[in-house]
Design an enzyme around this catalytic site. Sequence first.
Site, mmCIF file in Angstrom:
data_model
loop_
_atom_site.group_PDB
_atom_site.id
_atom_site.type_symbol
_atom_site.label_atom_id
_atom_site.label_comp_id
_atom_site.label_asym_id
_atom_site.label_seq_id
_atom_site.Cartn_x
_atom_site.Cartn_y
_atom_site.Cartn_z
ATOM 1 N N TYR A 1 1.685 5.230 16.119
ATOM 2 C CA TYR A 1 0.559 4.375 15.693
ATOM 3 C C TYR A 1 -0.753 5.144 15.921
ATOM 4 C CZ TYR A 1 -2.659 0.384 15.432
ATOM 5 O OH TYR A 1 -3.697 -0.457 15.102
ATOM 6 N N ALA B 1 -1.211 8.367 16.149
ATOM 7 C CA ALA B 1 -1.308 9.500 15.219
ATOM 8 C C ALA B 1 -1.770 9.026 13.840
ATOM 9 C CB ALA B 1 0.040 10.206 15.115
ATOM 10 N N SER B 2 -1.230 7.897 13.392
ATOM 11 C CA SER B 2 -1.634 7.392 12.066
ATOM 12 C C SER B 2 -3.123 7.040 12.057
ATOM 13 C CB SER B 2 -0.783 6.182 11.660
ATOM 14 O OG SER B 2 -1.100 5.026 12.419
ATOM 15 N N LYS B 3 -3.612 6.489 13.159
ATOM 16 C CA LYS B 3 -5.010 6.049 13.201
ATOM 17 C C LYS B 3 -5.978 7.218 13.409
ATOM 18 C CE LYS B 3 -4.419 1.637 12.421
ATOM 19 N NZ LYS B 3 -4.987 1.032 11.189
ATOM 20 N N ASN C 1 -7.820 -1.793 4.848
ATOM 21 C CA ASN C 1 -7.586 -2.371 6.170
ATOM 22 C C ASN C 1 -6.109 -2.620 6.489
ATOM 23 O OD1 ASN C 1 -8.510 -3.997 8.591
ATOM 24 N ND2 ASN C 1 -7.531 -5.635 7.408
ATOM 25 N N VAL D 1 0.816 -1.229 0.000
ATOM 26 C CA VAL D 1 0.000 0.000 0.000
ATOM 27 C C VAL D 1 0.848 1.277 0.000
ATOM 28 C CG1 VAL D 1 -2.050 -1.016 1.078
ATOM 29 C CG2 VAL D 1 -0.274 -0.008 2.534
ATOM 30 N N SER E 1 -8.746 2.663 14.570
ATOM 31 C CA SER E 1 -8.474 1.891 15.785
ATOM 32 C C SER E 1 -9.085 2.631 16.968
ATOM 33 C CB SER E 1 -6.957 1.781 15.978
ATOM 34 O OG SER E 1 -6.639 1.213 17.232
HETATM 35 N N1 LIG Z 1 -5.652 -6.362 16.157
HETATM 36 C C1 LIG Z 1 -6.056 -5.290 16.811
HETATM 37 O O1 LIG Z 1 -6.177 -5.308 18.043
HETATM 38 C C2 LIG Z 1 -6.394 -4.036 16.062
HETATM 39 C C3 LIG Z 1 -7.045 -3.025 16.760
HETATM 40 C C4 LIG Z 1 -7.375 -1.857 16.074
HETATM 41 C C5 LIG Z 1 -7.060 -1.721 14.747
HETATM 42 N N2 LIG Z 1 -6.421 -2.725 14.095
HETATM 43 C C6 LIG Z 1 -6.127 -2.522 12.691
HETATM 44 O O2 LIG Z 1 -6.731 -3.552 11.945
HETATM 45 C C7 LIG Z 1 -6.059 -3.671 10.687
HETATM 46 C C8 LIG Z 1 -5.796 -5.137 10.428
HETATM 47 O O3 LIG Z 1 -4.874 -5.585 11.385
HETATM 48 P P1 LIG Z 1 -4.927 -7.018 12.082
HETATM 49 O O4 LIG Z 1 -5.005 -6.772 13.528
HETATM 50 O O5 LIG Z 1 -5.913 -7.880 11.417
HETATM 51 O O6 LIG Z 1 -3.422 -7.479 11.813
HETATM 52 P P2 LIG Z 1 -2.743 -8.430 10.729
HETATM 53 O O7 LIG Z 1 -1.284 -8.230 10.909
HETATM 54 O O8 LIG Z 1 -3.306 -9.796 10.848
HETATM 55 O O9 LIG Z 1 -3.222 -7.836 9.324
HETATM 56 C C9 LIG Z 1 -2.590 -6.772 8.677
HETATM 57 C C10 LIG Z 1 -2.914 -6.825 7.206
HETATM 58 O O10 LIG Z 1 -2.292 -5.679 6.586
HETATM 59 C C11 LIG Z 1 -1.502 -6.134 5.516
HETATM 60 N N3 LIG Z 1 -0.344 -5.255 5.342
HETATM 61 C C12 LIG Z 1 0.605 -4.909 6.246
HETATM 62 N N4 LIG Z 1 1.509 -4.099 5.671
HETATM 63 C C13 LIG Z 1 1.113 -3.924 4.389
HETATM 64 C C14 LIG Z 1 1.626 -3.192 3.292
HETATM 65 N N5 LIG Z 1 2.750 -2.465 3.385
HETATM 66 N N6 LIG Z 1 0.962 -3.244 2.115
HETATM 67 C C15 LIG Z 1 -0.171 -3.978 1.993
HETATM 68 N N7 LIG Z 1 -0.704 -4.693 2.996
HETATM 69 C C16 LIG Z 1 -0.065 -4.660 4.179
HETATM 70 C C17 LIG Z 1 -1.076 -7.553 5.876
HETATM 71 O O11 LIG Z 1 -0.691 -8.253 4.693
HETATM 72 C C18 LIG Z 1 -2.362 -8.053 6.509
HETATM 73 O O12 LIG Z 1 -3.239 -8.473 5.495
HETATM 74 C C19 LIG Z 1 -4.815 -2.794 10.795
HETATM 75 O O13 LIG Z 1 -5.025 -1.581 10.118
HETATM 76 C C20 LIG Z 1 -4.686 -2.560 12.280
HETATM 77 O O14 LIG Z 1 -3.990 -1.371 12.574
HETATM 78 C C21 LIG Z 1 -6.096 -3.886 14.719
#
Ligand SMILES: NC(=O)c1ccc[n+]([C@@H]2O[C@H](COP(=O)([O-])OP(=O)(O)OC[C@H]3O[C@@H](n4cnc5c(N)ncnc54)[C@H](O)[C@@H]3O)[C@@H](O)[C@H]2O)c1
Length: 260
Positions: A159, A161-163, A93, A67, A146
Site C-alpha cells: 500500500y 509503495a503504491s502511494k 481518488n 480504474v 496518503s
Molecule cells: N481513509 C483513510 O484513512 C485514507 C488515508 C489516506 C489515503 N486514503 C486514500 O483515499 C482514497 C479514498 O479512500 P477512502 O478512505 O475514502 O475509502 P473508500 O473505500 O470509502 O473509497 C474508495 C473509493 O475508491 C473506489 N474504488 C475502489 N476500487 C476501485 C476500482 N477498482 N475502480 C474504481 N473505483 C474504485 C470506491 O468505489 C470508492 O469510491 C483512497 O485512494 C485511499 O487510499 C485514505
Amino acid sequence: MQVTYDFSGKGVLLIGATTGIGRATALAFARAGASLYTSGIGAAQGESLLTELRDLGADAVFEEADVRDGSAMAALHRNAFDRLGRVDVAFNNAGVSGKTAPVQDLEDADYDLLMDVNLKGIFNGLRHQVPHMIEHGGGAIVNTSSLFGVMGFATTAVYCASKWGVIGLTNSVALEVARKNIRVNAIAPGSVMTPLLTDMFGSAQGARDTVIPMIPMGRISDPAEIAQLVLFLSSDAASFITGQAVVIDGGGFVAGADQL
Ligand SMILES: NC(=O)c1ccc[n+]([C@@H]2O[C@H](COP(=O)([O-])OP(=O)(O)OC[C@H]3O[C@@H](n4cnc5c(N)ncnc54)[C@H](O)[C@@H]3O)[C@@H](O)[C@H]2O)c1
C-alpha cells in the site's frame, strides 16, 4: 470562520466518488456549484450519491467504471468530456487498502490489486485528463496519495509503495504540464474515518485503538475535512501550487516515527 468556494460553470470529474473522501468531495463541489461527473465501484452507492448530489441542485452523473480497466477508463473519460464539455478539475481518488500483513505473507494477487487500483488507476486517469486539459487551455488535477505515501508503515508495505508511486506520478506530470496552465497536486491524508480505514484495521474501533495514539491532534479526521483541501487545491486560491503532496494528518508526520 467560513470558507466558501465558487465552482459554478466548472466541470469536475471525480473518480472514486461513491464513499468516504470521494463522496464528501463530490458533495462539497456540488455545494460550490460545479457540474459533476462521478465514478467508482458500486452501482447502488453511485445511485445514492447521485440522489444526494441532485438534492443539492447539482447537475450530476454517475458511471460505474473500474480504474484497472484501460478501455473502461477511456470510455469513462470520453463520456465525461462529452457530457461536461470541458473538465476543469479531475480528482483521481480511487483506492483500496488491500491485505494488511507483513511482506512475506503477501501473494502476487495482493501486490497486483494494490498497484493496479492505487497506482495504475491514477495513470489511467492522467493519460486522458492531461490532453483534454491541454486542448482546453488548462485545469487542475488532484491525485490521492496518503501519509503512507511519504512514510513507511509495518504491515502495509505494498500500500505504501503504491502511494509513494502516486507522488512520483504527480510530481513528474506536474512538470510536464507546468507551462500549459495545468496544476497537478496530490493529497496525503493521515487517518480518515471511511470504509477503507475500517477495512485496514478490522473495524472503526480497531482503527481508533491503533491510530489515535499516533495522532498529535488526538482524533481521526472526517472526510469533509479532506474535501476542503481538494477544493482548495482545485481552486484559483492555489494558483501557484503544483507538484506538491500536501499532508493533512493532524500532525502525525511531523511527530516522527518515534510516535509509532
Ligand atoms: N481513509 C483513510 O484513512 C485514507 C488515508 C489516506 C489515503 N486514503 C486514500 O483515499 C482514497 C479514498 O479512500 P477512502 O478512505 O475514502 O475509502 P473508500 O473505500 O470509502 O473509497 C474508495 C473509493 O475508491 C473506489 N474504488 C475502489 N476500487 C476501485 C476500482 N477498482 N475502480 C474504481 N473505483 C474504485 C470506491 O468505489 C470508492 O469510491 C483512497 O485512494 C485511499 O487510499 C485514505
